[in-house]
Design a protein around this motif. Structure first.
Motif, PDB file in Angstrom:
ATOM      1  N   ASP A 219       5.871  56.326  -7.975  1.00  7.32           N
ATOM      2  CA  ASP A 219       6.409  56.781  -9.256  1.00  7.32           C
ATOM      3  C   ASP A 219       7.932  56.949  -9.143  1.00  7.32           C
ATOM      4  OD1 ASP A 219       4.133  56.669 -10.891  1.00  7.32           O
ATOM      5  OD2 ASP A 219       3.382  58.566 -10.137  1.00  7.32           O
ATOM      6  N   ASP A 220       8.489  58.045  -9.608  1.00  7.39           N
ATOM      7  CA  ASP A 220       9.928  58.122  -9.844  1.00  7.39           C
ATOM      8  C   ASP A 220      10.826  58.027  -8.616  1.00  7.39           C
ATOM      9  OD1 ASP A 220      10.472  58.984 -12.885  1.00  7.39           O
ATOM     10  OD2 ASP A 220       8.600  59.863 -12.216  1.00  7.39           O
ATOM     11  N   TRP A 221      10.416  58.597  -7.498  1.00  4.46           N
ATOM     12  CA  TRP A 221      11.381  58.776  -6.413  1.00  4.46           C
ATOM     13  C   TRP A 221      11.401  57.623  -5.415  1.00  4.46           C
ATOM     14  CZ3 TRP A 221      13.704  61.960  -9.071  1.00  4.46           C
ATOM     15  CH2 TRP A 221      13.133  63.090  -9.640  1.00  4.46           C
ATOM     16  N   TYR A 222      10.251  57.193  -4.987  1.00  9.08           N
ATOM     17  CA  TYR A 222      10.148  56.112  -4.003  1.00  9.08           C
ATOM     18  C   TYR A 222       9.075  55.114  -4.433  1.00  9.08           C
ATOM     19  CZ  TYR A 222      12.612  58.952  -0.404  1.00  9.08           C
ATOM     20  OH  TYR A 222      13.521  59.682   0.320  1.00  9.08           O
ATOM     21  N   HIS A 223       9.159  53.914  -3.872  1.00 13.59           N
ATOM     22  CA  HIS A 223       8.052  52.972  -3.908  1.00 13.59           C
ATOM     23  C   HIS A 223       7.792  52.523  -2.479  1.00 13.59           C
ATOM     24  CE1 HIS A 223       7.308  51.518  -8.248  1.00 13.59           C
ATOM     25  NE2 HIS A 223       7.811  52.742  -8.286  1.00 13.59           N
ATOM     26  N   TYR A 224       6.661  52.944  -1.949  1.00 17.27           N
ATOM     27  CA  TYR A 224       6.294  52.642  -0.565  1.00 17.27           C
ATOM     28  C   TYR A 224       7.469  52.891   0.385  1.00 17.27           C
ATOM     29  CZ  TYR A 224       2.316  50.253  -2.763  1.00 17.27           C
ATOM     30  OH  TYR A 224       1.196  49.937  -3.516  1.00 17.27           O
ATOM     31  N   GLY A 225       8.159  53.995   0.193  1.00 19.27           N
ATOM     32  CA  GLY A 225       9.214  54.418   1.098  1.00 19.27           C
ATOM     33  C   GLY A 225      10.610  53.965   0.744  1.00 19.27           C
ATOM     34  N   ALA A 226      10.767  53.053  -0.214  1.00 21.19           N
ATOM     35  CA  ALA A 226      12.094  52.604  -0.643  1.00 21.19           C
ATOM     36  C   ALA A 226      12.575  53.516  -1.782  1.00 21.19           C
ATOM     37  CB  ALA A 226      12.050  51.149  -1.109  1.00 21.19           C
ATOM     38  N   LEU A 227      13.749  54.091  -1.619  1.00 17.96           N
ATOM     39  CA  LEU A 227      14.272  55.080  -2.566  1.00 17.96           C
ATOM     40  C   LEU A 227      14.771  54.429  -3.846  1.00 17.96           C
ATOM     41  CD1 LEU A 227      15.249  58.039  -3.139  1.00 17.96           C
ATOM     42  CD2 LEU A 227      17.458  57.297  -2.214  1.00 17.96           C
ATOM     43  N   LEU A 599      18.801  49.424  -7.875  1.00 18.88           N
ATOM     44  CA  LEU A 599      17.627  50.234  -8.185  1.00 18.88           C
ATOM     45  C   LEU A 599      17.103  50.919  -6.926  1.00 18.88           C
ATOM     46  CD1 LEU A 599      15.248  51.216  -9.860  1.00 18.88           C
ATOM     47  CD2 LEU A 599      14.208  48.961  -9.614  1.00 18.88           C
ATOM     48  N   TYR A 600      16.937  50.154  -5.859  1.00 21.63           N
ATOM     49  CA  TYR A 600      16.484  50.715  -4.589  1.00 21.63           C
ATOM     50  C   TYR A 600      17.638  50.725  -3.592  1.00 21.63           C
ATOM     51  CZ  TYR A 600      11.781  50.109  -6.429  1.00 21.63           C
ATOM     52  OH  TYR A 600      10.649  50.192  -7.209  1.00 21.63           O
ATOM     53  N   ASP A 601      17.622  51.737  -2.731  1.00 17.68           N
ATOM     54  CA  ASP A 601      18.668  51.823  -1.712  1.00 17.68           C
ATOM     55  C   ASP A 601      18.519  50.678  -0.712  1.00 17.68           C
ATOM     56  OD1 ASP A 601      16.325  52.849  -0.487  1.00 17.68           O
ATOM     57  OD2 ASP A 601      17.484  54.149   0.840  1.00 17.68           O
ATOM     58  N   ARG A 602      19.595  50.348  -0.061  1.00 15.41           N
ATOM     59  CA  ARG A 602      19.570  49.255   0.921  1.00 15.41           C
ATOM     60  C   ARG A 602      18.970  49.747   2.241  1.00 15.41           C
ATOM     61  NH1 ARG A 602      25.266  47.919   2.124  1.00 15.41           N
ATOM     62  NH2 ARG A 602      25.451  50.175   1.825  1.00 15.41           N
ATOM     63  N   ASN A 603      18.136  48.922   2.814  1.00 12.96           N
ATOM     64  CA  ASN A 603      17.657  49.179   4.168  1.00 12.96           C
ATOM     65  C   ASN A 603      18.736  48.675   5.123  1.00 12.96           C
ATOM     66  OD1 ASN A 603      16.244  48.970   6.734  1.00 12.96           O
ATOM     67  ND2 ASN A 603      14.336  49.071   5.564  1.00 12.96           N
ATOM     68  N   PRO A 604      19.193  49.486   6.098  1.00 15.59           N
ATOM     69  CA  PRO A 604      20.249  49.006   6.993  1.00 15.59           C
ATOM     70  C   PRO A 604      19.783  47.884   7.916  1.00 15.59           C
ATOM     71  CG  PRO A 604      19.446  51.151   7.702  1.00 15.59           C
ATOM     72  CD  PRO A 604      18.842  50.886   6.348  1.00 15.59           C
TER      73      PRO A 604
END
Length: 648
Positions: A219-227, A599-604
């Motif tokens: 839902d709002d905060w994460y999708h399967y761990g992606a912020l 939309l989602y934060d970058r994975n380093p």
């Protein structure tokens, strides 16, 4: 005497006269018809203003309803004049109860906001309430206040507050019939679900619309761990003031630039003062799916504490904010043996569109106002059935899901939960083909560069562009198809209809030169190159279902682990539920990429303990290889059914 001298003399006399007049007390004023009643020495704003409402067809009351711990909650009651024996519709919200009736009109239907207009027909008492700590209510605000227990050691939560509110309403509103229904969307949907954990006996029916159910899984905060980092505005909107706060200020028009320049999501939050927010500090300390998230996931809670209240779990097929919650809560209840009084509804809508007009979804046009039709033909009769004992012309089936291709509602006596679906693999093939036959072998690679992430919409992406935000899930994907860091696999032109009913499953076998990484999978309907009935849809690449998965959680959501570099790993995750038909002349496409920004934060792409606070040096390019041969047959598993099984 010259003219100039005469003018000077007259001017002098006028000044003397004016000064004398101003100096004279009011009782001495006798010139220019000025009388004492013309002079006001106080304020022109009266101490109390009462608007005449003799021509109003409703009565508006504002009351402070006491809770069991003494806290009082601001509540707005809209009651038709001469109301008698009417049921109550209750909405509990953090978005200002006064907003339920924003217009000063003598007619209730014109006074209320769009989501209540069909209920403001003189046959319901409408009640809106500010939750604890927001707007006019007393108490302390806690974001999606967890159920009483380990995360909430107090004696109150949104369950007890709903109980206490309903108890007060049925005892104090003598114009009611003692029966209450609840509805609300998004956060308001959360409050409906919380009420169901221990419902008051007067609560007879409930409709959680696009409810916030599990903020980490989907839902709002994460999708399967992606912020979902662009939702950080919600933190300051909601938690910097008892009323409405301000959004995060922007340095640039384009949010792609703003978030890229900031570095990590944590750096962005720190730069904008988020450490002052208790919720951010709790949130940031729990990036994995640990007890902090699991104990407030309401799909788990409703399965443990099922109610007998008839409940319609409603959401949009392209809900850009809370696409996870309603479906998973309904599935959890069905799997726990409580499907009889729970119904699933999925409309062709964006988030909370059920409360507005529903003529179209982006470029997709419907043969009518689908939301208004649903409210009037399904929701209100359903409420009336349980609140007034009126018969239903058509009983609500287990599931009612819109078919956006045939542009009709399909009714299903049985809708399978995802774990019981029969799935058909649609395999990635050589030369970027896609088909139902298992491939002989091969792989494809791309370089994922965190410095050049794939945008989720064409740039620029301004903050608060409501129209584009609402419809981004149906945006034409041709804008990224030719990027070297996006792999696009496509079937030959279809010769027969492929119907899918359920949740597609992404099943990737991949290796990366990094030690972490994200995977975005999109299931797409590719329209024919020319489309005479709607020419602008020629060649359109319409997303049907998509999601993102953070690679560190491939083995466990609660215990992340580094990805072994250059070793093939399986990444299997569920995509959103659909009821869709790929028609002859169309093609099916699968796109794979590693970023969906901002939309989602970058994975380093380098494993760090907490991605929220990754350092600039942690962000590194990685070569990602998708396998479709001996090392693993990557596919999207489709819930294919025979075309005749439309469930009508």
């Amino acid at each position: 005497m010259s003219k100039a001298t005469l003018r000077s003399a007259l001017l002098a006399l006028a000044c003397i006269y004016s000064a004398t007049l101003l100096a004279a007390p009011p009782s001495d004023i006798r010139h220019g018809n000025v009388t004492p009643d013309m002079i006001q020495t106080g304020s022109d704003i009266p101490g109390h203003w009462k608007q005449p409402e003799g021509n109003f067809d409703y009565v508006k009351r504002e009351v402070m309803i006491p809770m069991r711990d003494g806290v009082k909650l601001h509540t707005v009651i809209l009651m038709p004049k001469h109301a008698k024996n009417l049921p109550i519709i209750l909405n509990r919200t953090p978005y200002q109860a006064d907003g339920c009736a924003p217009n000063n009109s003598p007619h209730m239907v014109d006074a209320v906001w769009s989501g209540l207009k069909d209920f403001a027909n003189g046959t319901f008492i409408l009640v809106c309430q500010d939750i604890r700590g927001k707007y006019g209510s007393q108490g302390k605000y806690v974001m999606t206040r967890p159920p009483r227990g380990p995360l909430n050691p107090t004696k109150t939560d949104d369950t007890t507050d709903a109980w206490d509110t309903i108890d007060w309403l049925v005892k104090n509103l003598k114009q009611s019939n003692g029966k209450v229904g609840m509805m609300g969307s998004s956060y308001d949907g959360w409050t409906v679900v919380m009420a169901l954990l221990h419902p008051h006996p007067a609560l007879k029916v409930a409709v959680p619309e696009s409810p916030m159910i599990d903020g980490w899984m989907g839902d709002d905060w994460y999708h399967y761990g992606a912020l979902r980092q662009i939702n950080l505005d919600y933190f300051t909107d909601q938690m910097t003031a008892r009323g409405s706060g301000k959004s995060v200020p922007r340095e640039n028009y384009d949010d792609y630039t703003n978030f890229l320049d900031a570095g990590s999501a944590g750096a962005y939050a720190d730069a904008h003062g988020f450490k002052q927010l208790p919720w951010w500090n709790r949130f940031a300390a729990h990036p994995a799916y640990d007890a902090f998230w699991q104990l407030q996931a309401l799909d788990k809670q409703v399965a443990k504490h099922p109610s007998s209240v008839p409940t319609m779990w409603l959401q949009g097929m392209w809900d850009q904010e809370d696409i996870y919650g309603a479906v998973h809560a309904w599935e959890a209840l069905k799997k726990a043996g409580h499907g009889a009084n729970n119904h699933l509804v999925i409309g062709p809508w964006w988030h909370s569109q059920i409360n507005r007009d529903g003529w179209h979804m982006g470029p997709l046009k419907w043969p009518g106002n689908t939301t208004a039709q649903f409210r009037r033909n399904v929701m209100i009769p359903w409420f009336n059935h349980y609140l007034r004992d009126t018969p239903l012309k058509h009983s609500l089936p287990e599931a009612m899901i819109y078919n956006p291709v045939e542009k009709r509602w399909d009714r299903f006596r049985e809708w399978k939960v995802a774990s019981n679906q029969k799935l058909t693999p649609l395999y990635l093939q050589n030369r970027f083909g896609l088909g139902f036959d298992k491939p002989a072998g091969g792989s494809d690679s791309y370089v994922s560069d965190p410095a050049k992430p794939v945008p989720y919409l064409p740039r620029p992406i301004p903050a608060h562009d409501t129209d584009r935000w609402r419809t981004w899930l149906v945006h034409d994907q041709r804008f990224v198809e030719t990027r070297p860091d996006v792999l696009s696999y496509v079937t030959p032109v279809l010769t027969k209809t492929v119907t899918i009913q359920g949740a597609p499953i992404a099943d990737l076998y991949a290796k990366t030169t990094g030690t972490d990484g994200d995977f975005v999978v999109k299931l797409i309907d590719v329209y024919p190159g020319t489309y005479p009935s709607d020419p602008k849809m020629g060649g359109y690449e319409l997303p049907v279902s998509m999601d993102i998965f953070r690679g560190r959680y491939r083995k466990s959501f609660s215990h992340p682990s580094p990805i072994p570099a250059n070793e093939v790993q399986q990444y299997k995750f569920r995509l959103p539920t659909v009821n869709y038909e790929f028609k002859p002349g169309h093609r099916i496409m699968v796109q794979i990429q590693s970023t969906l920004f901002p939309l989602y934060d970058r994975n380093p792409q380098t494993y760090v303990p907490n991605i929220l606070f990754a350092k600039p040096s942690d962000y590194r390019k990685a070569t990602v290889t998708i396998e479709h041969g001996e090392s693993g047959h990557s596919a999207v598993l489709l819930p294919v059914v025979e075309s005749a099984n439309t469930g009508r």
